[in-house]
Scaffold this motif. Structure first.
Motif, short mmCIF file in Angstrom:
data_model
loop_
_atom_site.label_atom_id
_atom_site.label_comp_id
_atom_site.label_asym_id
_atom_site.label_seq_id
_atom_site.Cartn_x
_atom_site.Cartn_y
_atom_site.Cartn_z
N MET A 157 14.41 -35.20 -44.34
CA MET A 157 14.17 -35.88 -45.93
C MET A 157 15.61 -35.94 -45.91
SD MET A 157 11.46 -33.45 -47.41
CE MET A 157 9.98 -33.20 -46.70
N ARG A 158 15.85 -37.00 -47.08
CA ARG A 158 17.21 -37.29 -47.63
C ARG A 158 16.86 -38.07 -48.99
NH1 ARG A 158 21.14 -41.10 -44.07
NH2 ARG A 158 19.59 -42.07 -42.93
N GLY A 178 18.45 -41.15 -50.72
CA GLY A 178 19.06 -42.37 -50.58
C GLY A 178 19.85 -42.49 -49.15
N THR A 179 21.30 -42.61 -49.19
CA THR A 179 22.12 -42.30 -48.15
C THR A 179 22.80 -40.99 -47.78
OG1 THR A 179 23.96 -43.27 -49.20
CG2 THR A 179 22.62 -44.91 -48.19
N GLY A 180 22.24 -39.95 -48.53
CA GLY A 180 22.94 -38.55 -48.36
C GLY A 180 22.49 -38.03 -47.21
N PRO A 181 23.08 -36.86 -47.03
CA PRO A 181 22.81 -35.91 -45.61
C PRO A 181 21.32 -35.85 -45.39
CG PRO A 181 23.79 -34.55 -47.65
CD PRO A 181 23.60 -36.14 -47.96
N VAL A 182 20.98 -35.69 -44.42
CA VAL A 182 19.60 -35.47 -43.93
C VAL A 182 19.38 -33.96 -43.62
CG1 VAL A 182 18.04 -35.68 -41.85
CG2 VAL A 182 19.43 -37.58 -42.44
N LYS A 183 18.11 -33.67 -44.33
CA LYS A 183 17.52 -32.12 -44.02
C LYS A 183 16.62 -32.00 -43.35
CE LYS A 183 20.63 -30.27 -46.73
NZ LYS A 183 21.78 -29.24 -46.50
N GLU A 184 16.32 -31.13 -42.48
CA GLU A 184 15.08 -31.04 -41.71
C GLU A 184 14.34 -29.78 -41.55
OE1 GLU A 184 14.07 -31.53 -36.83
OE2 GLU A 184 16.31 -32.02 -37.54
N ILE A 244 8.44 -31.44 -56.12
CA ILE A 244 7.77 -32.65 -55.41
C ILE A 244 6.97 -32.01 -54.01
CG2 ILE A 244 8.40 -34.73 -53.90
CD1 ILE A 244 11.23 -34.44 -55.51
N VAL A 245 5.75 -32.44 -54.06
CA VAL A 245 5.06 -32.09 -52.76
C VAL A 245 4.81 -33.32 -52.02
CG1 VAL A 245 2.74 -31.08 -51.98
CG2 VAL A 245 3.87 -30.17 -53.78
N VAL A 290 15.11 -27.21 -50.20
CA VAL A 290 15.63 -27.35 -51.52
C VAL A 290 16.66 -28.22 -51.57
CG1 VAL A 290 16.78 -25.94 -53.36
CG2 VAL A 290 14.92 -24.88 -51.97
N LEU A 291 16.65 -29.59 -52.18
CA LEU A 291 17.45 -30.39 -52.29
C LEU A 291 18.07 -30.66 -53.43
CD1 LEU A 291 15.26 -33.09 -50.40
CD2 LEU A 291 17.43 -31.46 -49.31
#
Length: 69
Positions: free
Chosen positions: A9-10, A12-18, A65-66, A34-35
């Motif tokens: 998940m990310r 826009g163009t921010g860092p990806v979290k997995e 957000i779910v 948690v983003l």
């Protein structure tokens, strides 16, 4: 894969979290990410383990957000 292990998940163009299962012997990580939310809401980009991609519109006042629930 009911916990979504491997989902990325990310904002826009921010860092990806997995979402990961664990990094070592007897380890377990949370299936909750948690983003930091961008000001004014935005679009959350989700890439599922099978490769399918989804865009989720998030309102400015959202507290939780779910996705895929």
């Amino acid at each position: 894969n009911r916990w979504g292990i491997g989902t990325q998940m990310r904002w826009g163009t921010g860092p990806v979290k997995e979402i990961r299962a664990g990094g070592g012997y007897w380890s377990q990580e949370s299936a909750v990410l948690v983003l930091p939310r961008p000001a004014g809401g935005g679009v959350l980009k989700v890439r599922w383990p099978g490769g399918r991609e989804e865009m989720v519109e998030v309102k400015e006042d959202a507290k939780e957000i779910v996705v895929g629930g």
